[in-house]
Structure formats: C-alpha cells, structure tokens
Design an enzyme around this catalytic site. Structure first.
Site, PDB file in Angstrom:
ATOM      1  N   HIS A 163       0.794  -1.106   0.009  1.00  0.00           N
ATOM      2  CA  HIS A 163      -0.172   0.060  -0.085  1.00  0.00           C
ATOM      3  C   HIS A 163       0.971   1.320   0.335  1.00  0.00           C
ATOM      4  O   HIS A 163       2.264   1.054   0.283  1.00  0.00           O
ATOM      5  CB  HIS A 163      -0.977   0.087   1.115  1.00  0.00           C
ATOM      6  CG  HIS A 163      -0.280   0.353   2.437  1.00  0.00           C
ATOM      7  ND1 HIS A 163      -1.097   0.675   3.582  1.00  0.00           N
ATOM      8  CD2 HIS A 163       0.789   0.032   3.114  1.00  0.00           C
ATOM      9  CE1 HIS A 163      -0.284   0.748   4.736  1.00  0.00           C
ATOM     10  NE2 HIS A 163       0.898   0.180   4.234  1.00  0.00           N
ATOM     11  N   CYS A 166       5.566   6.107   4.925  1.00  0.00           N
ATOM     12  CA  CYS A 166       4.488   5.146   4.448  1.00  0.00           C
ATOM     13  C   CYS A 166       3.668   5.913   3.173  1.00  0.00           C
ATOM     14  O   CYS A 166       2.906   5.353   2.561  1.00  0.00           O
ATOM     15  CB  CYS A 166       3.429   4.684   5.340  1.00  0.00           C
ATOM     16  SG  CYS A 166       4.058   3.668   6.667  1.00  0.00           S
ATOM     17  N   HIS A 196       5.234   0.368  -0.298  1.00  0.00           N
ATOM     18  CA  HIS A 196       5.809  -0.714   0.273  1.00  0.00           C
ATOM     19  C   HIS A 196       4.797  -1.673   0.582  1.00  0.00           C
ATOM     20  O   HIS A 196       3.671  -1.637   0.357  1.00  0.00           O
ATOM     21  CB  HIS A 196       6.175   0.129   1.557  1.00  0.00           C
ATOM     22  CG  HIS A 196       5.464   0.434   2.570  1.00  0.00           C
ATOM     23  ND1 HIS A 196       4.484   1.445   2.102  1.00  0.00           N
ATOM     24  CD2 HIS A 196       4.814   0.053   3.750  1.00  0.00           C
ATOM     25  CE1 HIS A 196       3.725   1.833   3.196  1.00  0.00           C
ATOM     26  NE2 HIS A 196       3.902   0.891   4.265  1.00  0.00           N
ATOM     27  N   HIS A 203       3.500  -5.450   3.224  1.00  0.00           N
ATOM     28  CA  HIS A 203       3.638  -6.091   4.618  1.00  0.00           C
ATOM     29  C   HIS A 203       3.189  -7.273   4.764  1.00  0.00           C
ATOM     30  O   HIS A 203       2.528  -7.892   3.398  1.00  0.00           O
ATOM     31  CB  HIS A 203       2.541  -5.165   5.417  1.00  0.00           C
ATOM     32  CG  HIS A 203       2.838  -3.844   5.835  1.00  0.00           C
ATOM     33  ND1 HIS A 203       3.815  -3.563   6.551  1.00  0.00           N
ATOM     34  CD2 HIS A 203       2.364  -2.560   5.232  1.00  0.00           C
ATOM     35  CE1 HIS A 203       3.898  -2.142   6.863  1.00  0.00           C
ATOM     36  NE2 HIS A 203       2.868  -1.701   5.869  1.00  0.00           N
ATOM     37  N   HIS A 212      -1.419 -10.359  -2.118  1.00  0.00           N
ATOM     38  CA  HIS A 212      -0.462  -9.838  -3.305  1.00  0.00           C
ATOM     39  C   HIS A 212      -1.110  -8.882  -4.137  1.00  0.00           C
ATOM     40  O   HIS A 212      -0.957  -8.566  -5.288  1.00  0.00           O
ATOM     41  CB  HIS A 212      -0.067 -11.179  -4.189  1.00  0.00           C
ATOM     42  CG  HIS A 212       1.057 -12.005  -3.282  1.00  0.00           C
ATOM     43  ND1 HIS A 212       0.686 -12.785  -2.514  1.00  0.00           N
ATOM     44  CD2 HIS A 212       2.531 -12.047  -3.488  1.00  0.00           C
ATOM     45  CE1 HIS A 212       1.763 -13.411  -2.001  1.00  0.00           C
ATOM     46  NE2 HIS A 212       2.881 -12.988  -2.586  1.00  0.00           N
ATOM     47  N   GLU A 244       0.010  -5.476  10.763  1.00  0.00           N
ATOM     48  CA  GLU A 244       0.519  -4.919   9.878  1.00  0.00           C
ATOM     49  C   GLU A 244       2.026  -5.207   9.937  1.00  0.00           C
ATOM     50  O   GLU A 244       2.728  -5.430   8.924  1.00  0.00           O
ATOM     51  CB  GLU A 244       0.493  -3.398   9.644  1.00  0.00           C
ATOM     52  CG  GLU A 244       0.933  -2.613   8.319  1.00  0.00           C
ATOM     53  CD  GLU A 244       0.872  -1.276   8.465  1.00  0.00           C
ATOM     54  OE1 GLU A 244      -0.192  -0.958   8.197  1.00  0.00           O
ATOM     55  OE2 GLU A 244       1.541  -0.500   8.657  1.00  0.00           O
TER      56      GLU A 244
END
Length: 149
Positions: A15, A24, A28, A30, A74, A135
């Site tokens: 995201h 953020c 990137h 998670h 994904h 997260e």
C-alpha cells in the site's frame, strides 16, 4: 452458553498512504496477519452434522478467503483519491492486482472494512466478535463488536 472461535490468516499486500507525511507515503508491502474471532452457541441438536460447533472452522475459512484473502493477497492497495490513479490503471492493464479503495489503506480502515465484509457473510446465529489486523509483528489495529454497536 457462548463460545468464541478464532482463526488466523496470512496474506501479503502493499500500500501507499496518499498525502501522508512519513515513509508510508511510498509504495511498500507488509506480511499481514489477520485474526478473526466469532461468537455463538454451539449447536446442540444431537443429529446435526455440526453438533458441538459454533461454526465449522472450514466455513469461517471459506468466508474470510472469499471476502478478503483472495482479493487482497499480493495486491497493491491505494486510495482511489490518489493523483497516481493513472499509474494504478496502467498497472491493472498490465495484469497487476491493484485495488483502488474509497479510503486511505491504513490498518484501521482495512480492519473496519474487513469486519463489515465478514459480518455480512456469517450465518445469523454467529456474530463477529473481533477482527485484528497485524501490519507488522508489533503493530496492529483491532475492530471489536462491543465498541461498534
């Protein structure tokens, strides 16, 4: 008698937070951990195939897989208000799993969205108790039914 049943799920997703003032804001990813807890009374009918169960773990798994995992695993999640919508459309056209969300894809907003999706699919005798979205190993957001009724 009320019993809580919990199932854990893992998925990978990326995201970026549009307009955010920290790291953020960049694309990137998670390794998300999703923990879903439902509550209900175990089935007491002696002849019922699921006697003793609040909900079959397989049924809960199917609901969460259909409503969340299959869509978000994904995927790259972006706020639909981002000025990078053209990039989003280009990535989709190239076959990438990109999701334009009507909200900022924070853990808080995602967990609220996931709770809504799960609640709509549960049988009437089973209630959603909580949804926790990790997260990272040390950071998570949690939706609890008691706080939202």
């Amino acid at each position: 008698m009320k019993i809580r049943i919990t199932k854990k799920f893992d998925f990978e997703a990326g995201h970026a937070l549009y307009g955010y003032d920290g790291k953020c804001k960049n694309l990137h990813g998670h390794s998300y951990k999703l923990v879903v807890t439902v509550i209900g009374s175990p089935i007491t009918t002696p002849t019922h195939v699921k006697q003793g169960m609040v909900i079959d773990f397989g049924d809960l798994k199917r609901i969460v897989n259909e409503q969340i995992i299959q869509q978000f695993d994904h995927a790259m999640m972006l706020n639909s208000n981002t000025p990078h919508i053209q990039l989003l459309e280009e990535l989709k056209a190239q076959g990438h799993n990109v999701i334009a969300l009507p909200y900022q894809p924070t853990s808080e907003n995602l967990v609220a969205d996931f709770a809504k999706r799960i609640k709509q699919q549960l049988p009437p005798e089973v209630s959603l108790y909580s949804v926790r979205l990790h997260e990272t190993e040390s950071s998570y957001a949690e939706w609890c039914a008691d706080d939202n009724e």
